[in-house]
Design a protein around this motif. Structure first.
Motif, PDB file in Angstrom:
ATOM      1  N   ILE A   1      12.081 -51.208 -28.898  1.00 27.04           N
ATOM      2  CA  ILE A   1      11.555 -50.984 -27.550  1.00 27.04           C
ATOM      3  C   ILE A   1      12.732 -50.612 -26.656  1.00 27.04           C
ATOM      4  O   ILE A   1      13.754 -51.309 -26.651  1.00 27.04           O
ATOM      5  N   CYS A   2      12.592 -49.516 -25.921  1.00 23.53           N
ATOM      6  CA  CYS A   2      13.671 -49.057 -25.048  1.00 23.53           C
ATOM      7  C   CYS A   2      13.943 -50.106 -23.967  1.00 23.53           C
ATOM      8  O   CYS A   2      13.056 -50.855 -23.568  1.00 23.53           O
ATOM      9  N   GLY A   3      15.179 -50.133 -23.520  1.00 23.95           N
ATOM     10  CA  GLY A   3      15.535 -51.105 -22.480  1.00 23.95           C
ATOM     11  C   GLY A   3      16.340 -50.470 -21.368  1.00 23.95           C
ATOM     12  O   GLY A   3      17.026 -51.159 -20.621  1.00 23.95           O
ATOM     13  N   MET A   4      16.258 -49.157 -21.248  1.00 22.41           N
ATOM     14  CA  MET A   4      17.027 -48.505 -20.189  1.00 22.41           C
ATOM     15  C   MET A   4      16.319 -48.615 -18.840  1.00 22.41           C
ATOM     16  O   MET A   4      16.913 -48.375 -17.800  1.00 22.41           O
ATOM     17  N   CYS A   5      15.032 -48.892 -18.871  1.00 19.05           N
ATOM     18  CA  CYS A   5      14.341 -49.250 -17.642  1.00 19.05           C
ATOM     19  C   CYS A   5      13.276 -50.259 -18.031  1.00 19.05           C
ATOM     20  O   CYS A   5      13.115 -50.571 -19.205  1.00 19.05           O
ATOM     21  N   THR A   6      12.515 -50.790 -17.073  1.00 19.82           N
ATOM     22  CA  THR A   6      11.588 -51.860 -17.438  1.00 19.82           C
ATOM     23  C   THR A   6      10.213 -51.347 -17.837  1.00 19.82           C
ATOM     24  O   THR A   6       9.271 -52.115 -17.943  1.00 19.82           O
ATOM     25  N   VAL A   7      10.120 -50.040 -18.095  1.00 17.54           N
ATOM     26  CA  VAL A   7       8.861 -49.530 -18.636  1.00 17.54           C
ATOM     27  C   VAL A   7       8.732 -49.933 -20.109  1.00 17.54           C
ATOM     28  O   VAL A   7       7.656 -50.188 -20.608  1.00 17.54           O
ATOM     29  N   ARG A   8       9.865 -49.998 -20.791  1.00 13.87           N
ATOM     30  CA  ARG A   8       9.917 -50.447 -22.187  1.00 13.87           C
ATOM     31  C   ARG A   8       9.087 -49.557 -23.116  1.00 13.87           C
ATOM     32  O   ARG A   8       8.132 -50.021 -23.756  1.00 13.87           O
ATOM     33  N   CYS A   9       9.431 -48.286 -23.172  1.00 14.57           N
ATOM     34  CA  CYS A   9       8.732 -47.373 -24.073  1.00 14.57           C
ATOM     35  C   CYS A   9       9.055 -47.717 -25.525  1.00 14.57           C
ATOM     36  O   CYS A   9      10.155 -48.159 -25.835  1.00 14.57           O
ATOM     37  N   PRO A  10       8.105 -47.474 -26.419  1.00 11.07           N
ATOM     38  CA  PRO A  10       8.358 -47.704 -27.843  1.00 11.07           C
ATOM     39  C   PRO A  10       9.289 -46.634 -28.400  1.00 11.07           C
ATOM     40  O   PRO A  10       9.119 -45.452 -28.101  1.00 11.07           O
TER      41      PRO A  10
ATOM     42  N   ALA B   1       8.693 -38.205 -27.639  1.00  6.67           N
ATOM     43  CA  ALA B   1       9.134 -38.023 -26.250  1.00  6.67           C
ATOM     44  C   ALA B   1       9.951 -39.202 -25.731  1.00  6.67           C
ATOM     45  O   ALA B   1       9.633 -40.365 -25.980  1.00  6.67           O
ATOM     46  N   LEU B   2      10.997 -38.862 -25.011  1.00  8.99           N
ATOM     47  CA  LEU B   2      11.899 -39.868 -24.450  1.00  8.99           C
ATOM     48  C   LEU B   2      12.500 -39.281 -23.183  1.00  8.99           C
ATOM     49  O   LEU B   2      12.587 -38.068 -23.038  1.00  8.99           O
ATOM     50  N   CYS B   3      12.933 -40.142 -22.277  1.00 10.60           N
ATOM     51  CA  CYS B   3      13.540 -39.606 -21.058  1.00 10.60           C
ATOM     52  C   CYS B   3      15.062 -39.563 -21.205  1.00 10.60           C
ATOM     53  O   CYS B   3      15.616 -40.003 -22.199  1.00 10.60           O
ATOM     54  N   ALA B   4      15.729 -39.036 -20.194  1.00 10.05           N
ATOM     55  CA  ALA B   4      17.189 -38.900 -20.240  1.00 10.05           C
ATOM     56  C   ALA B   4      17.853 -40.261 -20.421  1.00 10.05           C
ATOM     57  O   ALA B   4      18.792 -40.418 -21.206  1.00 10.05           O
ATOM     58  N   LYS B   5      17.345 -41.263 -19.701  1.00 10.00           N
ATOM     59  CA  LYS B   5      17.933 -42.599 -19.790  1.00 10.00           C
ATOM     60  C   LYS B   5      17.810 -43.135 -21.206  1.00 10.00           C
ATOM     61  O   LYS B   5      18.732 -43.751 -21.747  1.00 10.00           O
ATOM     62  N   GLY B   6      16.649 -42.896 -21.809  1.00  9.67           N
ATOM     63  CA  GLY B   6      16.412 -43.374 -23.166  1.00  9.67           C
ATOM     64  C   GLY B   6      17.433 -42.820 -24.140  1.00  9.67           C
ATOM     65  O   GLY B   6      17.941 -43.528 -25.012  1.00  9.67           O
ATOM     66  N   SER B   7      17.775 -41.531 -23.970  1.00  9.97           N
ATOM     67  CA  SER B   7      18.763 -40.926 -24.865  1.00  9.97           C
ATOM     68  C   SER B   7      20.173 -41.389 -24.550  1.00  9.97           C
ATOM     69  O   SER B   7      21.073 -41.249 -25.374  1.00  9.97           O
TER      70      SER B   7
ATOM     71  N   SER C   1       9.811 -41.711 -11.274  1.00 10.40           N
ATOM     72  CA  SER C   1       9.717 -43.076 -11.809  1.00 10.40           C
ATOM     73  C   SER C   1       8.923 -42.976 -13.104  1.00 10.40           C
ATOM     74  O   SER C   1       7.739 -43.266 -13.143  1.00 10.40           O
ATOM     75  N   LEU C   2       9.624 -42.576 -14.146  1.00 11.09           N
ATOM     76  CA  LEU C   2       8.910 -42.164 -15.355  1.00 11.09           C
ATOM     77  C   LEU C   2       8.293 -43.326 -16.121  1.00 11.09           C
ATOM     78  O   LEU C   2       8.860 -44.406 -16.191  1.00 11.09           O
ATOM     79  N   ARG C   3       7.115 -43.083 -16.660  1.00 14.35           N
ATOM     80  CA  ARG C   3       6.525 -43.909 -17.717  1.00 14.35           C
ATOM     81  C   ARG C   3       5.998 -42.866 -18.679  1.00 14.35           C
ATOM     82  O   ARG C   3       5.016 -42.185 -18.374  1.00 14.35           O
ATOM     83  N   ILE C   4       6.644 -42.742 -19.803  1.00 13.66           N
ATOM     84  CA  ILE C   4       6.441 -41.527 -20.584  1.00 13.66           C
ATOM     85  C   ILE C   4       4.987 -41.332 -21.014  1.00 13.66           C
ATOM     86  O   ILE C   4       4.439 -40.239 -20.891  1.00 13.66           O
ATOM     87  N   ALA C   5       4.355 -42.403 -21.479  1.00 13.69           N
ATOM     88  CA  ALA C   5       2.968 -42.250 -21.941  1.00 13.69           C
ATOM     89  C   ALA C   5       2.087 -41.752 -20.792  1.00 13.69           C
ATOM     90  O   ALA C   5       1.247 -40.867 -20.976  1.00 13.69           O
TER      91      ALA C   5
HETATM   92  S1  SF4 Z   1      10.992 -44.442 -19.205  1.00 10.59           S
HETATM   93 FE1  SF4 Z   1      12.857 -43.819 -20.260  1.00 10.59          FE
HETATM   94  S2  SF4 Z   1      14.318 -45.466 -19.835  1.00 10.59           S
HETATM   95 FE2  SF4 Z   1      12.314 -46.242 -19.322  1.00 10.59          FE
HETATM   96  S3  SF4 Z   1      11.689 -47.306 -21.148  1.00 10.59           S
HETATM   97 FE3  SF4 Z   1      10.846 -45.220 -21.263  1.00 10.59          FE
HETATM   98  S4  SF4 Z   1      12.378 -44.060 -22.417  1.00 10.59           S
HETATM   99 FE4  SF4 Z   1      13.348 -45.953 -21.745  1.00 10.59          FE
END
Ligand code: SF4
Ligand code: SF4
Ligand code: SF4
Ligand code: SF4
Lengths: 703, 150
Positions: A8-17, A40-46, A172-176
């Protein structure tokens, strides 16, 4: 050897899988979980691996040597740090009682562990950051629907029209959610966006209202008026589930679209055309009730009114509307267990539950601790443990906060990076980053509820620890041996899964376990019992609010106009950064090293400010910061805007240090301006002076 | 003829610049080189909505790569599938290619002192995968298109 780990991603508190590839203890690839996000992932995730490798984060426990904030630290072992904190905590407990400890964290699925620690210690004072985030929205939904803001998920994909009031979802991304919205738009759906400026989300809108700052509530009232006037609402739904609808009808009479148009500075015709559109799209219209809606004096009521619009649409538990999230019980499955300790029967220091009875008692309201800390009434607060929580970045006026925190004998910051609060604290305990630690299994409710888990992908680069281990070690030294009777995360997972009959093996295939194959929907004609208000109805007038001496349908009050030379300070997000957490991350810093101050072209020209000029931004008490101006037609002339999280003052973060401007430091006195009905702080109710800075050179005097 | 191309569906692109970071993270690039670029024109009001469109640019994988012609060590070659690749073994980091490329696409990787540019993530393509930027685009706006002769 290459390994693939679901986490689970931890770069923001959305916590994308996510799915992570690891080779020789190095992360070589992170992508969005292919089963859920198709990569799909955001810049922070990468940029996660750049966080792991960042040596400008605390690398071992630190104990303060100089004065608070002086930045002189002694590097110590974990044993020494634990002993130091435990000794202080035990003394404080003896001298002032256990209730003099506050534990604060971010919200989310793992807070039960920190909350349990606080309760096991004997203090009721667990809190989180939500009074600067979702509290107004949460309380608005509770007072109307009887369920909090997580009581609904939005079926954007199947909707025909999504209406966003300042919810800048493409920043304020939430990828899904972002993918769903794009799918909806590609199918010909509509997006209406309301803000004081144009944003990444507004770019994608089919209709855009640029409103005068602070008038969102007026526009919403105007829309409700037109919907009711034209009898567009779902009468059947209202008859069945709603109480005091007639009171709404009477209340709304005076708020005509013509009135709203004038108040907000938009066209009456546009409001009417908008209502034509939703009439076509009903019931598949979603009025997003806001996320971080702790902004204006009436944000609570704005959010409540947005929820009312959803009710008028009759969109609850309808495809393309607001859906009730389902849990294990809805799938004939058993849930997981989490550590829990009953809350001690002591009055909360923030007054929630006894002085303020209409608020959700869970995390209370963090800003209300400060007056208590200063007055020591009903009792003193002597220790504060901030778990991945940075009050100085997340709340206004850090200087005022310091006066309260100075009453404490112990300030502890547990975080992966240096926080502004941590820099002022007595002890910094470095937590391992999300790629270096395991976290408990969590339940994710929804139409297809699932269990998910964050797993360690690489060994910690520095001498850092996962939070469970930190809290366990502190608990063991504070005579709280029952708090977390597990010696490893594996053992804890095993215990968590006991009721479910699942094992960790079940998570291997996809990184999560779905509790149902098919989405679970309730019968929309049979929603009795879903609205957990005292009457079981959706309550236009809430008795809880009435008892607290508050309106449920509040008459509109026009927001203050800034006096000459002043601007309302409005802030927001960018897709590159997660507030202050990521500014020092080298890959994200490279893309966005600083923020700018958006200012309207017309007023800028009066101030003789041109694009890129340095401007002084001055708070009410004269405190000044400098920043480069971004001059644009697409912001309301009454306000200036900047991206939150910058202007950090930690010398060891060499990139973020003094880069850009910090909005919260300009919000002087704003800790006292909060919404009595919603509990949130009114973060966009402060005014600043802007002028061309003397730092713009007039001529070059060197060679 | 080039076999592949990267296509941006501008309706879906939200200008989040994630693709630029996906690319850098995949190639393990330090501060400095950014191999693809999201850009946009100033906002213009269209039927009441201030709008702009984003564009995506990386190496054009030219039919006749100027960068390759000038390279003194023949480090740059065009593969059968059209992808213009640089051979790290041969590259001496003189950066003549950057001057020859009309768009200044080649950049110096300060970690290796070699030229680096977009190669459609050729190792991934050879493994049957898509380029990093396309695979992880936040909203699936980028597509890796295989051209077919009709
Ligand atoms: S929005 Fe980006 S930083 Fe936040 S949990 Fe999802 S991938 Fe990670
Ligand atoms: S990641 Fe995708 S959506 Fe984001 S800027 Fe790049 S192409 Fe656009
Ligand atoms: S680097 Fe420039 S010249 Fe070389 S293939 Fe790419 S676009 Fe063409
Ligand atoms: S194809 Fe690969 S190298 Fe080229 S821009 Fe995309 S991620 Fe970068």
């Amino acid at each position: 050897m290459k390994e693939s780990v679901y986490s689970i991603c931890g770069m923001c508190t959305v916590r994308c899988p996510i799915r992570v590839e690891v080779e020789d203890n190095e992360v070589t690839w992170i992508e969005g979980n292919p089963h859920l996000l198709d990569g799909a992932l955001c810049a922070k995730g990468s940029a996660g691996p750049a966080l792991v490798k960042d040596d400008e984060r605390p690398q071992q426990p630190l104990i303060r040597e100089g004065g608070r904030g002086a930045g002189r630290w002694k590097e110590v072992s974990w044993e020494t740090a634990y002993d130091y904190i435990a000794k202080k905590l035990n003394t404080i407990k003896k001298e002032h009682g256990p209730e003099s400890l506050v534990v604060s964290s971010r919200g989310g699925p793992w807070q039960s562990m920190y909350k349990a620690f606080c309760h096991a210690f004997g203090s009721p004072n667990y809190t989180n950051h939500d009074s600067t985030c979702g509290r107004n929205t949460h309380h608005a939904s509770l007072s109307l629907n009887g369920v909090g803001r997580k009581g609904f998920v939005y079926d954007i994909k199947n909707s025909k029209h999504l209406v966003l009031f300042g919810r800048n979802m493409f920043a304020s991304l939430r990828i899904a959610e972002n993918i769903q919205t794009m799918d909806m738009l590609e199918k010909g759906g509509r997006l209406t966006y309301v803000d004081v400026r144009q944003s990444m989300t507004g770019l994608k809108a089919t209709r855009f209202f640029q409103v005068r700052p602070g008038t969102d509530y007026a526009l919403i009232l105007g829309i409700i008026n037109e919907v009711i006037e034209r009898k567009l609402y779902d009468q059947k739904f209202i008859d069945k589930y709603v109480s005091d609808f007639d009171q709404l009808c009477t209340f709304i009479e005076e708020y005509t679209p013509a009135w709203a148009a004038k108040e907000c500075g938009v066209k009456e015709k546009a409001i009417k055309q908008f209502v034509d559109e939703i009439a076509e799209d009903m019931p598949h219209v979603i009025f997003h009730p806001g996320w971080m809606l702790t902004r204006y004096q009436d944000s609570f009521y704005a959010s409540r009114a947005l929820h009312i619009l959803n009710v008028l649409m009759g969109n609850i538990e309808i495809k393309g509307g607001l859906l009730i999230p389902k849990g294990p019980g809805d799938c004939n499955a058993k849930g997981i267990q989490n550590v829990d300790f009953p809350k001690p029967d002591i009055k909360r220091a923030d007054g929630v539950g006894w002085k303020y009875k209409h608020f959700d008692k869970g995390p209370g309201l963090q800003h209300l601790f400060f007056p208590t800390m200063l007055s020591e009434d009903p009792y003193p607060i002597k220790a504060w443990i901030a778990m991945r929580h940075d009050p100085f970045t997340c709340m206004p006026d850090p200087e005022a906060q310091k006066r309260a925190f100075d009453k404490c004998d112990l300030l502890v910051s547990i975080d992966t990076h240096y926080s502004e609060f941590g820099w002022y604290a007595d002890v910094i305990l470095p937590e391992s980053t999300y790629l270096e630690r395991d976290n408990p299994i969590c339940l994710q409710k929804g139409l297809k509820p699932r269990l998910a888990v964050r797993r360690k992908c690489v060994d910690p680069v520095f001498d850092t620890k996962p939070s469970w281990e930190i809290f366990k070690n502190l608990a063991d030294r504070c005579d709280m041996k029952d708090y977390f009777p597990f010696n490893s995360m594996e053992k804890y997972w095993e215990w968590q899964l006991e009721p479910t009959g699942l094992t960790m093996k079940d998570f291997e295939e996809k990184g999560f376990v779905s509790l149902t194959d098919e989405p679970v929907m309730y019968d929309p004609d049979n929603l009795e019992g879903q609205f957990k208000t005292p009457s079981g109805k959706i309550e236009m007038v809430s008795k809880k609010l009435t008892d607290a001496g508050l309106d449920s349908l509040k008459p509109y009050i026009s927001p203050e106009k800034p006096s000459k030379g002043k601007f309302r300070l409005v802030y927001g997000r960018s897709a590159i950064h997660t507030h202050g957490h990521t500014i020092n991350n080298i890959l994200l810093y490279e893309l966005m090293p600083k923020n700018t101050l958006w200012i309207n072209t017309r007023v800028a020209s009066k101030l003789n400010v041109k694009e890129g000029d340095i401007v002084d931004v001055i708070a009410v008490n004269g405190f000044k910061q400098r920043i480069r101006a971004h001059v644009t037609d697409f912001i309301h002339p009454e306000c200036v805007f900047t991206v939150h999280g910058f202007g950090r003052q930690i010398p060891l973060q060499s990139r973020a240090y003094h880069a850009g401007l910090s909005d919260q430091k300009l919000m002087v006195g704003m800790l006292d301006k909060w919404d009595k009905a919603g509990g949130g702080l009114n973060l966009c109710e402060s005014f600043v002076t802007v002028r061309r800075s003397a730092r713009n050179p007039r001529r070059r005097v060197e060679l | 003829m080039n076999k592949y191309m990267i296509y941006l569906n501008t309706i879906r692109c939200i200008g989040c610049h994630a693709c630029e970071v996906h690319c850098k993270a995949n190639k393990n690039l330090p501060f400095g080189p950014i191999l693809c670029e999201i850009d946009h024109k100033p906002l213009k009001s269209i039927r009441g909505v201030p709008k702009t469109e984003f564009s995506f640019r990386s190496c054009y994988q030219c039919e006749d790569p100027y960068c390759g012609d000038i390279c003194p060590t023949d480090a740059i070659t065009k593969r059968e599938d059209g992808i213009v690749v640089v051979d790290d073994e041969k590259c001496i980091g003189c950066m003549a290619c950057a001057g020859a490329c009309p768009w200044g696409i080649p950049q110096l990787n300060p970690l290796t002192n070699k030229m680096v540019k977009c190669d459609y993530c050729v190792d991934r393509v050879d493994a049957g995968l898509k380029p990093a930027c396309v695979t992880k685009c936040t909203t699936h706006a980028l597509k890796f298109v295989t051209m077919e002769v009709v």
